[in-house]
Design a protein around this motif. Structure first.
Motif, PDB file in Angstrom:
ATOM      1  N   ARG A 123      -2.413   7.314 -14.470  1.00 41.91           N
ATOM      2  CA  ARG A 123      -2.006   6.494 -13.309  1.00 41.91           C
ATOM      3  C   ARG A 123      -2.195   7.303 -12.031  1.00 41.91           C
ATOM      4  N   GLY A 286       1.791  -4.700  -2.318  1.00 39.23           N
ATOM      5  CA  GLY A 286       1.493  -4.938  -3.733  1.00 39.23           C
ATOM      6  C   GLY A 286       2.626  -5.713  -4.399  1.00 39.23           C
ATOM      7  N   ILE A 290       2.441  -9.410  -5.988  1.00 43.58           N
ATOM      8  CA  ILE A 290       2.708  -9.665  -7.409  1.00 43.58           C
ATOM      9  C   ILE A 290       3.877 -10.643  -7.577  1.00 43.58           C
ATOM     10  N   THR A 313       1.766   2.059  -2.445  1.00 45.05           N
ATOM     11  CA  THR A 313       1.468   1.173  -3.581  1.00 45.05           C
ATOM     12  C   THR A 313       2.712   0.615  -4.251  1.00 45.05           C
ATOM     13  N   ALA A 315       3.602   1.722  -6.901  1.00 47.34           N
ATOM     14  CA  ALA A 315       3.101   1.651  -8.283  1.00 47.34           C
ATOM     15  C   ALA A 315       4.259   1.678  -9.275  1.00 47.34           C
ATOM     16  N   SER A 320       4.712  -4.063  -9.144  1.00 42.71           N
ATOM     17  CA  SER A 320       3.470  -3.602  -8.512  1.00 42.71           C
ATOM     18  C   SER A 320       2.683  -2.697  -9.465  1.00 42.71           C
ATOM     19  N   ILE A 322      -0.012  -1.483  -9.785  1.00 39.57           N
ATOM     20  CA  ILE A 322      -1.213  -1.324  -8.967  1.00 39.57           C
ATOM     21  C   ILE A 322      -1.407   0.166  -8.683  1.00 39.57           C
ATOM     22  N   SER A 324      -4.012   1.616  -6.800  1.00 37.40           N
ATOM     23  CA  SER A 324      -5.036   1.783  -5.771  1.00 37.40           C
ATOM     24  C   SER A 324      -4.391   1.668  -4.398  1.00 37.40           C
ATOM     25  N   LEU A 327      -6.488  -0.580  -2.015  1.00 34.89           N
ATOM     26  CA  LEU A 327      -6.222  -2.017  -2.102  1.00 34.89           C
ATOM     27  C   LEU A 327      -5.075  -2.397  -1.152  1.00 34.89           C
TER      28      LEU A 327
END
Ligand code: NIG
Ligand code: FE
Length: 402
Positions: A123, A286, A290, A313, A315, A320, A322, A324, A327
């Motif tokens: 990741r 993100g 989502i 992100t 993340a 999320s 995600i 990137s 993005l």
């Protein structure tokens, strides 16, 4: 002989973390730090002496990207929940039924440190491939002392073993663990009395975060966490105003938070509190995307009151998934109407500020760490405009191609 640790990038189109330079630039790096910058028109032969020269050929040079909000250490995944949401269940309904964050807690507790490391590494590598050179990683899926510390140790190990600066945040107050069902105050007591002191004593956390929300912790409970964090010399941050407006952002700002994150439901009183305290608003498009959130963060108010906006992100396995940051540049512009310059500042200078690292990274100015990205474009707006391209030509960490 040029020194191997003295490198000079010439003919660079520069975005320095706040603004784009008006003419082609040279950037000199010595011993891992930015030494000086000069317009190419002013660069002499003597300036080049002793440097290994790298011709950027007009390409865009930016600071290495800063992802200032992630939860990328966790066990399992929540693809099943994604399907449930598509069948009509909401994030809050799933959380109240013991899914959501708590399902990741079960998987994270069951995983060994090595298993968590092996799952998190790709990741983080995905973020790095996108240009990230500094990343914040939160705990928050352990929810007891041992498992929270286990997550933080994995985060620290990622920082030791990969070429990326890792900042760690203890997010013990993320959700109420099953052992403390109906005793949120008791759990906050554990966070303040045991988790924060242990994380601080072992040097495992740089900051402390909370989830201030109806489905998580109240403003008063978050304030207790902030007080304990400050007593142990740790910075503070907050997940605030994500799903409703509780006033958590203003409370965090009053306590001196580096950043408040999400902030879709922030109102003008909250925005003013951030402006007064110099707290960064971190936007997480993100999670907005989502969750199919429709309430956009108050961008115009944040601009009007001069609140710095970071972009990250978030993340994580739920809201999320995600990996990137580029993005996010596009989503921030498309969904929140940020300008490409604001978005890029969000993942460079303002992202660093949200981590208390303004003195260290996120800008290309003398004295900063030489964390840089060279892109296959001469136009900074292309980083936000296009998905999948332009290519990252070179990622540089502490002056070394990495
Ligand atoms: O930033 N808001 C709370 N925490 C995370 C979500 C974590 C999860 O769903 O696993 C967030 O969105
Ligand atoms: Fe988050």
């Amino acid at each position: 002989m040029p020194s191997s640790s003295h490198r000079l990038w010439v003919n660079a189109t520069l975005f320095d973390g706040l603004d784009a330079a008006a003419e082609p630039m040279a950037v000199a790096v010595k011993d891992g730090r930015i030494a000086w910058l000069k317009p190419m028109s002013a660069l002499s032969e003597a300036d080049r002496a002793g440097f290994e020269l790298i011709d950027a050929e007009g390409r865009l040079l930016t600071p290495g990207l800063v992802d200032c909000h992630t939860h990328l250490v966790y066990g399992g995944n929540r693809a099943g929940e994604f399907e449930a949401r598509l069948e009509g269940k909401s994030y809050e309904e799933i959380a109240r039924a013991g899914g959501g964050i708590l399902s990741t807690v079960r998987a994270t507790r069951a995983a060994s440190e090595d298993e968590l490391y092996a799952a998190a590494r790709p990741r983080l590598e995905a973020l790095m491939a996108d240009g990230v050179t500094t990343v914040e990683i939160k705990s928050g899926y352990g929810l007891d002392v041992d498992n929270e510390l286990k997550m933080l140790r994995v985060a620290r190990r990622l920082g030791r073993e990969l070429k990326v600066r890792v900042v760690t945040t203890l997010l013990g107050a993320h959700a109420l663990p099953p052992e403390y069902k109906d005793d949120a105050d008791g759990y906050i007591e554990l966070v303040c009395r045991r988790m924060i002191p242990a994380a601080a004593a072992e040097g495992l956390a740089d900051a402390v975060d909370v989830f201030c929300e109806n489905i998580a912790f109240s403003v008063a409970q978050c304030e207790r966490v902030y007080a304990a964090a400050k007593a142990h010399g740790l910075a503070i941050k907050g997940h605030t105003e994500q799903l409703s407006n509780l006033g958590g952002s203003a409370a965090a700002a009053r306590a001196g938070a580096l950043s408040v994150d999400h902030v879709e439901y922030l109102d003008e009183t909250g925005v003013k509190a951030l402006a007064e305290a110099g707290t960064v608003a971190t936007l997480l498009p993100g999670a907005f995307y989502i969750l199919r959130e429709t309430k956009v963060p108050p961008i115009a108010l944040l601009r009007r009151h001069g609140v710095p906006m970071a972009l990250a992100t978030d993340a994580n396995p739920g809201t999320s998934p995600i990996f990137s940051l580029r993005l996010m540049l596009n989503m921030a512009c498309t969904l929140f109407r940020l300008t490409p310059v604001e978005a890029l500042r969000g993942v460079t200078a303002q992202g660093a500020r949200a981590l208390g690292l303004s003195h260290e990274c996120g800008r290309i100015v003398p004295g900063m760490a030489a964390d840089l990205c060279l892109w296959e474009t001469d136009n900074y707006a292309e980083l936000a405009y296009s998905l999948g391209l332009p290519r990252l030509v070179q990622r540089i960490v502490a002056g070394e191609p990495a």
